[in-house]
Design an enzyme around this catalytic site. Structure first.
Site, short mmCIF file in Angstrom:
data_model
loop_
_atom_site.label_atom_id
_atom_site.label_comp_id
_atom_site.label_asym_id
_atom_site.label_seq_id
_atom_site.Cartn_x
_atom_site.Cartn_y
_atom_site.Cartn_z
CE LYS A 1 -15.39 -15.18 31.86
NZ LYS A 1 -15.74 -16.28 32.79
CB ALA B 1 -9.91 -19.40 35.52
CG ASP B 2 -15.20 -19.69 31.27
OD1 ASP B 2 -15.93 -18.97 31.99
OD2 ASP B 2 -15.66 -20.44 30.39
CB THR B 3 -14.89 -24.16 34.77
OG1 THR B 3 -13.71 -23.84 35.51
CG2 THR B 3 -15.14 -25.66 34.85
#
EC number: 3.6.1.9
Length: 206
Positions: free
Chosen positions: A64, A85-87
């Site tokens: 990303k 960010a990624d969760t």
């Protein structure tokens, strides 16, 4: 005094990440990736065969950030640090994404009920062809949830835009017996780690 011209690009649609950046005084402009193009999304969030949760979340986050960096270059935008960010939520080695429907949301919450799971949030920053990345891991213990509690929660809009089918900042906070880790990380942006990365990219926080 903070330089008023310091600004970053945020490559995320998450309103929670925007709130958290504002909390620490980071000025940002959205640089959003596309979910749909003739060739598909700018970044696929599909899990690769055999991919471990921590590898998955770190890979997607960096993809990303790199896609947003290329977008900045193609559009000839002012050069600024890019944050992505990624969760993801994981239990028993299984990656729990965002539930597509009520059936999936109910299944996820039943799986989490009465057990400890992990919330992984990876954060990446790219600036001037340098990159920095950290992944924060929190342990979250859910109380045992009755079917009635799960059904009532899944009848709201809460589960459907959140990894694992819940958000700590909403009504699901009453499900959480304890956490070991980062409250903001569970929300989607661990502020301690994020501040470290931004400072390495030259952004002054305080």
């Amino acid at each position: 005094m903070k330089n008023p011209y310091q600004k970053i690009y945020l490559a995320s649609k998450s309103p929670r990440r925007r709130e958290l950046l504002r909390q620490i005084g980071v000025v940002f402009e959205l640089l959003l990736l596309r979910d749909q193009t003739p060739r598909g999304p700018d970044v696929s969030e599909d899990v690769l065969p055999g991919e471990l949760p921590q590898t998955y979340v770190a890979r997607v986050t960096m993809e990303k950030a790199r896609a947003a960096y290329q977008m900045m270059v193609w559009r000839s935008l002012p050069a600024r640090p890019i944050l992505a960010a990624d969760t993801t939520v994981t239990i028993d080695g299984r990656i729990l994404g965002k539930p597509a429907n009520k059936r999936e949301a109910v299944e996820m919450l039943r799986l989490l009920s009465g057990r400890t799971h992990q919330v992984l949030t990876s954060v990446a920053v790219i600036h001037q062809e340098q990159s920095w990345q950290l992944t924060q891991v929190s342990d979250v213990l859910f109380q045992s949830l009755s079917d009635a509690m799960i059904e009532a929660y899944c009848d709201t809009n809460e589960p459907y835009d959140k990894a694992g089918g819940y958000g700590i900042q909403g009504p699901a906070a009453i499900f959480i017996e304890s956490i070991h880790g980062s409250h903001s990380g569970i929300m989607g942006l661990p502020l301690f780690e994020t501040a470290q990365l931004l400072q390495q990219a030259g952004i002054r926080i305080l």
